[in-house]
Design an enzyme around this catalytic site. Structure first.
Site, mmCIF file in Angstrom:
data_model
loop_
_atom_site.group_PDB
_atom_site.id
_atom_site.type_symbol
_atom_site.label_atom_id
_atom_site.label_comp_id
_atom_site.label_asym_id
_atom_site.label_seq_id
_atom_site.Cartn_x
_atom_site.Cartn_y
_atom_site.Cartn_z
ATOM 1 N N ARG A 177 94.890 59.246 11.000
ATOM 2 C CA ARG A 177 95.418 59.738 9.334
ATOM 3 C C ARG A 177 94.199 59.393 8.469
ATOM 4 O O ARG A 177 93.581 57.961 8.468
ATOM 5 C CB ARG A 177 96.815 59.041 8.801
ATOM 6 C CG ARG A 177 98.078 59.575 9.518
ATOM 7 C CD ARG A 177 99.118 58.717 9.374
ATOM 8 N NE ARG A 177 98.833 57.360 9.689
ATOM 9 C CZ ARG A 177 99.681 56.189 9.837
ATOM 10 N NH1 ARG A 177 100.812 56.342 8.872
ATOM 11 N NH2 ARG A 177 99.289 55.041 10.446
ATOM 12 N N LYS A 203 98.844 68.502 20.049
ATOM 13 C CA LYS A 203 97.910 68.129 18.667
ATOM 14 C C LYS A 203 98.909 69.295 17.639
ATOM 15 O O LYS A 203 99.505 68.711 16.487
ATOM 16 C CB LYS A 203 96.747 68.680 18.585
ATOM 17 C CG LYS A 203 96.082 68.490 17.429
ATOM 18 C CD LYS A 203 96.020 67.118 16.596
ATOM 19 C CE LYS A 203 95.686 67.246 15.242
ATOM 20 N NZ LYS A 203 95.447 66.032 14.607
ATOM 21 N N LEU A 255 109.419 60.988 5.759
ATOM 22 C CA LEU A 255 110.514 61.767 5.146
ATOM 23 C C LEU A 255 110.567 61.467 3.774
ATOM 24 O O LEU A 255 111.613 61.364 2.997
ATOM 25 C CB LEU A 255 111.981 61.132 5.923
ATOM 26 C CG LEU A 255 112.281 61.707 7.152
ATOM 27 C CD1 LEU A 255 113.652 61.035 7.862
ATOM 28 C CD2 LEU A 255 112.609 63.193 7.102
ATOM 29 N N GLY A 281 99.599 68.220 1.791
ATOM 30 C CA GLY A 281 98.525 68.770 1.239
ATOM 31 C C GLY A 281 97.741 68.206 2.449
ATOM 32 O O GLY A 281 97.941 67.620 3.449
ATOM 33 N N CYS A 324 94.679 69.059 7.057
ATOM 34 C CA CYS A 324 95.064 69.033 8.163
ATOM 35 C C CYS A 324 96.610 69.800 8.396
ATOM 36 O O CYS A 324 96.854 70.923 8.885
ATOM 37 C CB CYS A 324 95.326 67.563 8.991
ATOM 38 S SG CYS A 324 93.891 67.020 9.101
ATOM 39 N N LYS A 342 96.632 62.340 -0.931
ATOM 40 C CA LYS A 342 97.352 61.111 -0.592
ATOM 41 C C LYS A 342 96.512 59.604 -1.006
ATOM 42 O O LYS A 342 95.394 59.912 -1.385
ATOM 43 C CB LYS A 342 97.864 61.136 0.939
ATOM 44 C CG LYS A 342 96.520 60.915 1.803
ATOM 45 C CD LYS A 342 97.125 60.975 3.263
ATOM 46 C CE LYS A 342 96.325 59.837 4.074
ATOM 47 N NZ LYS A 342 96.824 59.807 5.246
HETATM 48 C C1 UGA Z 1 97.762 63.964 9.392
HETATM 49 C C2 UGA Z 1 98.567 63.417 10.717
HETATM 50 O O1 UGA Z 1 99.560 62.472 10.212
HETATM 51 C C3 UGA Z 1 97.549 62.733 11.500
HETATM 52 O O2 UGA Z 1 98.420 62.275 12.784
HETATM 53 C C4 UGA Z 1 96.604 63.802 12.222
HETATM 54 O O3 UGA Z 1 95.543 63.360 13.035
HETATM 55 C C5 UGA Z 1 95.791 64.349 10.914
HETATM 56 O O4 UGA Z 1 96.777 65.030 10.124
HETATM 57 C C6 UGA Z 1 94.728 65.369 11.561
HETATM 58 O O5 UGA Z 1 95.420 66.268 12.220
HETATM 59 O O6 UGA Z 1 93.758 65.149 11.346
HETATM 60 P P1 UGA Z 1 96.532 63.038 7.256
HETATM 61 O O7 UGA Z 1 96.350 64.731 6.845
HETATM 62 O O8 UGA Z 1 95.305 62.292 7.162
HETATM 63 O O9 UGA Z 1 97.003 62.966 8.645
HETATM 64 O O10 UGA Z 1 97.662 62.588 6.144
HETATM 65 P P2 UGA Z 1 99.193 62.303 6.433
HETATM 66 O O11 UGA Z 1 99.350 60.826 6.183
HETATM 67 O O12 UGA Z 1 99.880 62.802 7.596
HETATM 68 O O13 UGA Z 1 99.584 63.114 5.009
HETATM 69 C C7 UGA Z 1 99.699 64.544 4.970
HETATM 70 C C8 UGA Z 1 100.243 64.983 3.754
HETATM 71 O O14 UGA Z 1 101.843 64.749 3.745
HETATM 72 C C9 UGA Z 1 99.837 64.368 2.446
HETATM 73 O O15 UGA Z 1 99.878 65.320 1.385
HETATM 74 C C10 UGA Z 1 101.119 63.417 2.155
HETATM 75 O O16 UGA Z 1 101.227 62.934 0.748
HETATM 76 C C11 UGA Z 1 102.130 64.022 2.610
HETATM 77 N N1 UGA Z 1 103.351 63.560 2.979
HETATM 78 C C12 UGA Z 1 103.391 62.542 3.991
HETATM 79 C C13 UGA Z 1 104.641 63.574 2.245
HETATM 80 O O17 UGA Z 1 104.641 64.486 1.470
HETATM 81 N N2 UGA Z 1 105.702 62.800 2.783
HETATM 82 C C14 UGA Z 1 105.656 61.890 3.614
HETATM 83 O O18 UGA Z 1 106.780 61.410 4.195
HETATM 84 C C15 UGA Z 1 104.513 61.874 4.654
#
Ligand code: UGA
Length: 430
Positions: free
Chosen positions: A154, A204, A250, A257, A260, A320
Site C-alpha cells: 500500500r 491480485k 471497513l 480513490g 489502484c 489517503k
Molecule cells: C491498494 C491495496 O490496499 C494494496 O494491497 C495494493 O497492493 C495496491 O492497492 C495496489 O494494487 O497497488 P493503496 O491504493 O495504496 O493500496 O491504498 P489503500 O490503503 O488500499 O487505500 C485505497 C483507498 O481506499 C483510499 O482512498 C482509502 O482512503 C480508501 N479506504 C481504505 C477507505 O475509504 N476505507 C477503508 O477502510 C480503507
C-alpha cells in the site's frame, strides 16, 4: 541475486529498494530520463516514508543503480521484473501497451536464460501474452520463464508492507522459476503460494476488488446508519471483531480513490465481461463509491446552504494519508463541484500540494491547517492525516468564521466536538 526492475513508479522503486536492502544487486530502468537523473542524484521522485533512506544506503553500498536502457538492465540480471503502469482506458479496461512494449524489448535483449516476472497489475491471461511476445521477439535458442508475482503493498506503508507481506504469490508453470523466486523472497519469511499464472493474476484483481467491496459495504452502511440514528463505527467494529469478517477496510468515508482500486475494480469488471461473466456485484461497488462523494457534497450543502461566495477550508488533498499521490483522489471531484457552486477554497495537505497544483487551479494553497481555517465558513476534512487529528481545535475554532467542521474521514469524536462548541458533521455517525 542480480535483479532488474523495469518501471520506477511506486511498485517498481519500492520493490527495487527493498530487494537491494536484502542484499541483491538491483538495476532500475525507466524511460523517463528526468526520473533516472533525479534518482542518480539521490532524489526520490515520490514521497514514501523510509524509501529515501533505503535508496541512499543501497546506492552507497553499490547495490542499486539506475539506467534508461532496458538492454543494459536485462543483460546485467538473472531476474527481470516488469513493473510499468497499466492505466485504465476510457472503457475501464487496462491499457497494456507499456507491458507489451517492455516484453518485446526484454525479448530482443535476452542473452541467456532469464526469469521474466510480471509485477504490474494485469488482467488474467496477460502472462500468456507476455510469454508469446517474448518467444516471438527473442532468439530461438534462448530460454526463459514467465512468472506472475502480484504486488500487495500500500502507498504510505509500502516499505513495511514489502518487508512484512501477508503472502507472496508466485504464478508459473516452471519449477525452476518458482524455486528462484522462493529463494529471492526467502528472507521475508512469509507464506508463499505457488500457483499457475492465470490464478496468480486473478488473485491480485480479486484481492483489490474484495477490499473495495468492503469499503463500499461500509459506505452503504453509513447511509443506513444516518437514516436510522445509528453509528457506523460501532456497527463495523461490532461486525469486524468476528474474525471471519475482520476490522480492516471497513472505514466509511468519502469513498476509495488512488491509482489502484478504481482502476482495478473496473478492469476486473471488464475482463469478466470479456470472459462472459457479468460481475454485477462489482458494478454496484463502483456505483456506491461514486455516490458516496455526491452524498458528502450534499451534506456540505445541507449544512452551509448556498455555497456561492463562501470561503471553505479544506484539509487533506491526497487520496489517503502518508502519500503525496493525487491520482483519483476524491478531493479532486469534490473541490471541482464546490468551485462550480461558486465557493472559494483554501486548502492544505502536508505532502501533496505540489502534485495538487498540477491538477487543481483556482484555489489558495495554505502553509498549515490554521491558515486554511482562518476566515473560512467551515472546515472540511478529506484525508485523515495524523497532523489533523492532533490539531489545536480551540485555535481552529477561534480562526473559523463559524465553528463548523464537516469531516469526510470521521477523525474526531462527535461528543467532544460538540463539547468544544463545534457544529460537527461526519459520515454515518451522530
Ligand atoms: C491498494 C491495496 O490496499 C494494496 O494491497 C495494493 O497492493 C495496491 O492497492 C495496489 O494494487 O497497488 P493503496 O491504493 O495504496 O493500496 O491504498 P489503500 O490503503 O488500499 O487505500 C485505497 C483507498 O481506499 C483510499 O482512498 C482509502 O482512503 C480508501 N479506504 C481504505 C477507505 O475509504 N476505507 C477503508 O477502510 C480503507
Amino acid at each position: 541475486m542480480k535483479v532488474c526492475i523495469i518501471g520506477t513508479g511506486y511498485v517498481g522503486l519500492v520493490t527495487g529498494a527493498c530487494l537491494a536492502e536484502l542484499g541483491n544487486t538491483v538495476i532500475c530502468v525507466d524511460n523517463d530520463e528526468k526520473k533516472i537523473e533525479m534518482l542518480e542524484r539521490g532524489q526520490v521522485p515520490i514521497y514514501e516514508p523510509g524509501l529515501e533512506e533505503i535508496l541512499r544506503n543501497c546506492h552507497a553500498k553499490d547495490r542499486i543503480r539506475y539506467t534508461t536502457s532496458i538492454a543494459e538492465g536485462v543483460k546485467a540480471s538473472e531476474i527481470v521484473f516488469i513493473a510499468v503502469s497499466t492505466p485504465a482506458r476510457p472503457d475501464g479496461s487496462a491499457d497494456l501497451t507499456a507491458v507489451a512494449a517492455v516484453a518485446r524489448e526484454v525479448a530482443e535483449n535476452l542473452d541467456g536464460y532469464k526469469i521474466v516476472v510480471d509485477k504490474s497489475t494485469v488482467p488474467v491471461k496477460t502472462g500468456e501474452k507476455v510469454a508469446e511476445t517474448i518467444r516471438r521477439y527473442s532468439a530461438e535458442s534462448v530460454e526463459f520463464d514467465v512468472v506472475s508475482n502480484p504486488e500487495f503493498l500500500r502507498e504510505g506503508s509500502a516499505i513495511y508492507d514489502t518487508f512484512h507481506p501477508d503472502r507472496i504469490v508466485i504464478g508459473t508453470a516452471s519449477e525452476k522459476a518458482a524455486r528462484a523466486l522462493t529463494d529471492l523472497y526467502q528472507p521475508l519469511d512469509a507464506p508463499v503460494i505457488i500457483t499457475d499464472i492465470n490464478s496468480a493474476e486473478i488473485i491480485k484483481h480479486a484481492s483489490n476488488s474484495f477490499l473495495a467491496t468492503k469499503i463500499s459495504f461500509a459506505n452503504a452502511l453509513s447511509r443506513i446508519c444516518e437514516k436510522a440514528g445509528a453509528n457506523v463505527e460501532e456497527v463495523t467494529r461490532g461486525m469486524g471483531l468476528d474474525k471471519r469478517i475482520g476490522t480492516q477496510f471497513l472505514n466509511a468515508g468519502i469513498g476509495y480513490g488512488g491509482s489502484c482500486f478504481p482502476k482495478d475494480v473496473s478492469a476486473f469488471v471488464k475482463i469478466s465481461e470479456e470472459l462472459g461473466y457479468d460481475f454485477r456485484l462489482l458494478k454496484e461497488v463502483e456505483r456506491i463509491n461514486r455516490e458516496q462523494i455526491d452524498f458528502f457534497f450534499e451534506k456540505i450543502k445541507q449544512t452551509l446552504w448556498i455555497l456561492e461566495g463562501k470561503q471553505l477550508g479544506i484539509l487533506g488533498l491526497a487520496f489517503k494519508p502518508n502519500t503525496d499521490d493525487m491520482r483519483n483522489a476524491p478531493s479532486l471531484v469534490l473541490i471541482d463541484r464546490l468551485l462550480k457552486e461558486g465557493a472559494s477554497i483554501k486548502a492544505y495537505d502536508p505532502q501533496s500540494m505540489d502534485k495538487a497544483r498540477e491538477e487543481l487551479e483556482g484555489i489558495q494553497y495554505c502553509s498549515d491547517p490554521y491558515q486554511a481555517a482562518e476566515g473560512s465558513e467551515a472546515l472540511i476534512i478529506l484525508t485523515e492525516w495524523n497532523e489533523f487529528k492532533e490539531m489545536d481545535l480551540q485555535r481552529i475554532k477561534g480562526l473559523l468564521h463559524h465553528p463548523i467542521v464537516i469531516d469526510g474521514r470521521n477523525i474526531y469524536d462527535p461528543a467532544r466536538m460538540r463539547e468544544l462548541g463545534f457544529t460537527y458533521q461526519s459520515v454515518g455517525r451522530f
